[in-house]
Design a protein around this motif. Structure first.
Motif, mmCIF file in Angstrom:
data_model
loop_
_atom_site.group_PDB
_atom_site.id
_atom_site.type_symbol
_atom_site.label_atom_id
_atom_site.label_comp_id
_atom_site.label_asym_id
_atom_site.label_seq_id
_atom_site.Cartn_x
_atom_site.Cartn_y
_atom_site.Cartn_z
ATOM 1 N N THR A 1 0.842 -1.193 0.000
ATOM 2 C CA THR A 1 0.000 0.000 0.000
ATOM 3 C C THR A 1 0.881 1.247 0.000
ATOM 4 O OG1 THR A 1 -1.717 -1.160 1.235
ATOM 5 C CG2 THR A 1 -1.812 1.245 1.216
ATOM 6 N N MET A 2 0.636 2.139 -0.938
ATOM 7 C CA MET A 2 1.448 3.347 -1.048
ATOM 8 C C MET A 2 1.171 4.301 0.107
ATOM 9 S SD MET A 2 1.579 4.252 -5.115
ATOM 10 C CE MET A 2 2.434 3.154 -6.251
ATOM 11 N N HIS A 3 2.199 5.006 0.524
ATOM 12 C CA HIS A 3 2.062 5.936 1.642
ATOM 13 C C HIS A 3 1.619 7.315 1.186
ATOM 14 C CE1 HIS A 3 6.018 7.088 0.071
ATOM 15 N NE2 HIS A 3 5.922 8.203 0.752
ATOM 16 N N TYR A 4 1.471 7.520 -0.121
ATOM 17 C CA TYR A 4 1.104 8.837 -0.624
ATOM 18 C C TYR A 4 -0.333 9.196 -0.250
ATOM 19 C CZ TYR A 4 5.216 7.888 -3.473
ATOM 20 O OH TYR A 4 6.482 7.559 -3.883
ATOM 21 N N CYS A 5 -0.584 10.498 -0.133
ATOM 22 C CA CYS A 5 -1.930 10.967 0.203
ATOM 23 C C CYS A 5 -2.902 10.642 -0.928
ATOM 24 C CB CYS A 5 -1.921 12.484 0.441
ATOM 25 S SG CYS A 5 -0.777 13.037 1.726
ATOM 26 N N PRO A 6 -4.164 10.380 -0.629
ATOM 27 C CA PRO A 6 -5.155 10.169 -1.678
ATOM 28 C C PRO A 6 -5.207 11.375 -2.614
ATOM 29 C CG PRO A 6 -6.057 9.527 0.447
ATOM 30 C CD PRO A 6 -4.756 10.214 0.725
ATOM 31 N N ILE B 1 18.271 0.918 -12.692
ATOM 32 C CA ILE B 1 18.553 1.317 -11.318
ATOM 33 C C ILE B 1 17.934 2.695 -11.081
ATOM 34 C CG2 ILE B 1 20.335 1.836 -9.609
ATOM 35 C CD1 ILE B 1 22.220 0.007 -11.166
ATOM 36 N N GLY B 2 17.062 2.787 -10.090
ATOM 37 C CA GLY B 2 16.451 4.062 -9.741
ATOM 38 C C GLY B 2 17.166 4.687 -8.549
ATOM 39 N N VAL B 3 17.229 6.010 -8.539
ATOM 40 C CA VAL B 3 17.833 6.744 -7.430
ATOM 41 C C VAL B 3 16.787 7.690 -6.871
ATOM 42 C CG1 VAL B 3 19.711 8.233 -6.662
ATOM 43 C CG2 VAL B 3 20.088 6.619 -8.547
ATOM 44 N N SER B 4 16.455 7.514 -5.608
ATOM 45 C CA SER B 4 15.439 8.338 -4.961
ATOM 46 C C SER B 4 16.034 9.030 -3.746
ATOM 47 C CB SER B 4 14.252 7.468 -4.529
ATOM 48 O OG SER B 4 13.265 8.243 -3.887
ATOM 49 N N PRO B 5 15.961 10.362 -3.684
ATOM 50 C CA PRO B 5 16.503 11.091 -2.540
ATOM 51 C C PRO B 5 15.424 11.329 -1.485
ATOM 52 C CG PRO B 5 15.965 12.619 -4.278
ATOM 53 C CD PRO B 5 15.541 11.260 -4.751
ATOM 54 N N VAL B 6 15.674 12.275 -0.613
ATOM 55 C CA VAL B 6 14.712 12.615 0.436
ATOM 56 C C VAL B 6 13.525 13.356 -0.181
ATOM 57 C CG1 VAL B 6 14.373 13.907 2.573
ATOM 58 C CG2 VAL B 6 16.538 12.724 2.146
ATOM 59 N N GLY B 7 12.336 13.084 0.315
ATOM 60 C CA GLY B 7 11.123 13.719 -0.194
ATOM 61 C C GLY B 7 9.980 12.743 -0.100
ATOM 62 N N CYS B 8 8.845 13.100 -0.667
ATOM 63 C CA CYS B 8 7.681 12.210 -0.603
ATOM 64 C C CYS B 8 7.968 10.850 -1.229
ATOM 65 C CB CYS B 8 6.488 12.875 -1.297
ATOM 66 S SG CYS B 8 5.747 14.212 -0.338
ATOM 67 N N SER B 9 8.870 10.814 -2.216
ATOM 68 C CA SER B 9 9.153 9.568 -2.925
ATOM 69 C C SER B 9 10.289 8.773 -2.295
ATOM 70 C CB SER B 9 9.513 9.883 -4.379
ATOM 71 O OG SER B 9 10.664 10.700 -4.449
ATOM 72 N N VAL B 10 10.652 9.089 -1.058
ATOM 73 C CA VAL B 10 11.800 8.435 -0.430
ATOM 74 C C VAL B 10 11.621 6.929 -0.322
ATOM 75 C CG1 VAL B 10 10.962 8.706 1.933
ATOM 76 C CG2 VAL B 10 13.428 8.638 1.495
ATOM 77 N N PHE B 11 10.376 6.465 -0.282
ATOM 78 C CA PHE B 11 10.111 5.031 -0.181
ATOM 79 C C PHE B 11 9.702 4.413 -1.518
ATOM 80 C CE2 PHE B 11 8.913 6.601 4.161
ATOM 81 C CZ PHE B 11 10.028 6.092 4.805
ATOM 82 N N ALA B 12 10.119 5.022 -2.619
ATOM 83 C CA ALA B 12 9.727 4.517 -3.939
ATOM 84 C C ALA B 12 10.177 3.081 -4.157
ATOM 85 C CB ALA B 12 10.299 5.429 -5.034
ATOM 86 N N TYR B 13 11.249 2.683 -3.489
ATOM 87 C CA TYR B 13 11.759 1.309 -3.648
ATOM 88 C C TYR B 13 10.760 0.266 -3.180
ATOM 89 C CZ TYR B 13 12.951 2.092 1.291
ATOM 90 O OH TYR B 13 12.908 2.406 2.630
ATOM 91 N N ASN B 14 9.783 0.684 -2.378
ATOM 92 C CA ASN B 14 8.757 -0.259 -1.912
ATOM 93 C C ASN B 14 7.746 -0.614 -2.991
ATOM 94 O OD1 ASN B 14 9.438 -0.762 0.815
ATOM 95 N ND2 ASN B 14 8.663 1.262 1.406
ATOM 96 N N TYR B 15 7.673 0.188 -4.049
ATOM 97 C CA TYR B 15 6.537 0.082 -4.969
ATOM 98 C C TYR B 15 6.888 -0.381 -6.378
ATOM 99 C CZ TYR B 15 5.054 3.120 -1.177
ATOM 100 O OH TYR B 15 4.819 3.647 0.071
ATOM 101 N N ILE B 16 8.133 -0.193 -6.819
ATOM 102 C CA ILE B 16 8.525 -0.643 -8.148
ATOM 103 C C ILE B 16 9.665 -1.647 -7.975
ATOM 104 C CG2 ILE B 16 9.335 0.027 -10.437
ATOM 105 C CD1 ILE B 16 8.237 2.801 -9.970
ATOM 106 N N SER B 17 9.478 -2.847 -8.469
ATOM 107 C CA SER B 17 10.392 -3.953 -8.203
ATOM 108 C C SER B 17 11.601 -3.914 -9.145
ATOM 109 C CB SER B 17 9.665 -5.292 -8.345
ATOM 110 O OG SER B 17 10.514 -6.359 -8.002
ATOM 111 N N ILE B 18 12.504 -2.973 -8.865
ATOM 112 C CA ILE B 18 13.781 -2.869 -9.555
ATOM 113 C C ILE B 18 14.842 -2.565 -8.496
ATOM 114 C CG2 ILE B 18 12.835 -2.086 -11.772
ATOM 115 C CD1 ILE B 18 13.570 0.795 -10.883
ATOM 116 N N ASP B 19 16.093 -2.442 -8.908
ATOM 117 C CA ASP B 19 17.143 -2.034 -7.980
ATOM 118 C C ASP B 19 17.046 -0.537 -7.724
ATOM 119 O OD1 ASP B 19 18.286 -4.564 -7.672
ATOM 120 O OD2 ASP B 19 19.523 -4.313 -9.460
#
Length: 265
Positions: free
Chosen positions: A24-29, A54-72
């Motif tokens: 379940t995504m943590h983003y607001c509805p 390979i995705g690179v995600s820094p600090v911000g709302c998308s900091v947990f992007a690794y939870n949602y797209i199954s790549i490195d």
């Protein structure tokens, strides 16, 4: 007749990309991040590059992007995703590297990193989510906040004399010789999402072809930070953000080589 026979999975309009996890995504509805994630997953899946992306995600709302797209994925400090992506891309030239950044991260804290990485033409894709606000940290003014826009730190609206002009960083990046494709899209309607997906796919195809930096801005909503319903946020975006941040391609060219800067007799 059994309802399951009438509504078969293959007949549904929407099919969840295999690369999207079931978490379940943590983003607001109403947030635009979820749609952007879906489009990214679809493009990576269609290009069959899951194992080399390979995705690179820094600090911000998308900091947990690794939870949602199954790549490195690789985490980066706030604003430093382009620097981290540069290192990954250079050490692993066979990989397809992209950053996923918000406007506070990319256009403020990470301005130096993004400008120089794009100017060098690092072979990577940049996905830039512009919702004109610092979404995760409480709704403060960002460099992209519009004049007159109310935020947590501009309760009377962004003032020109006090706060300066909003930063059109995508237009600036479009002027840099290392960028091959620079575009601004949105995901607020099905038609807009289809156009955005085409732009993201073109950016990844450029990365596969070693054409330098491709930059995709996605004008987005932050209904929580804007203190609006999702519908009102979409309407506000159309009426206020699109006139200042018009959707469409800004640059579509091959990566400029050294010969473009060599003095000719």
């Amino acid at each position: 007749m059994d309802l399951a026979e009438i509504i078969k999975p293959e007949n549904l309009v929407y099919k969840k990309p295999n690369l999207l996890t079931n978490k379940t995504m943590h983003y607001c509805p109403g947030c635009s991040h979820g749609v952007a994630h879906k489009l990214l997953a679809e493009v990576i899946e269609e290009l069959d590059i899951q194992e080399k992306t390979i995705g690179v995600s820094p600090v911000g709302c998308s900091v947990f992007a690794y939870n949602y797209i199954s790549i490195d994925w690789q985490e980066a400090a706030h604003g430093r995703a382009p620097a981290v992506a540069t290192g990954i891309s250079r050490v692993n030239p066979d990989k397809v590297v992209f950053t996923y950044q918000g406007d506070g991260d990319l256009a403020s804290i990470g301005t130096a990193e993004i400008m120089h990485a794009c100017n060098r033409g690092e072979n990577m894709v940049v996905i830039f989510i512009n919702n004109a606000i610092y979404g995760m940290t409480g709704g403060q003014m960002a460099p992209t906040t519009l004049l007159g826009q109310v935020t947590a730190t501009t309760p009377c609206g962004r003032d020109l004399e006090r706060n300066g002009y909003p930063l059109k960083i995508t237009e600036l990046i479009g002027q840099l010789p290392g960028t091959s494709y620079v575009t601004r899209q949105s995901v607020h309607t099905p038609a807009a999402s289809r156009k955005c997906k085409k732009a993201i796919k073109k950016a990844f195809e450029n990365a596969l072809a070693k054409k330098g930096t491709s930059f995709v801005e996605i004008v987005s909503t932050c209904n929580s930070g804007w203190r609006m319903t999702p519908v009102d946020a979409n309407n506000w975006m159309e009426e206020n953000m699109f006139p200042f941040y018009p959707v469409g391609d800004i640059k579509d060219a091959e990566k400029a080589g050294p010969e473009a800067f060599t003095k000719k007799n």
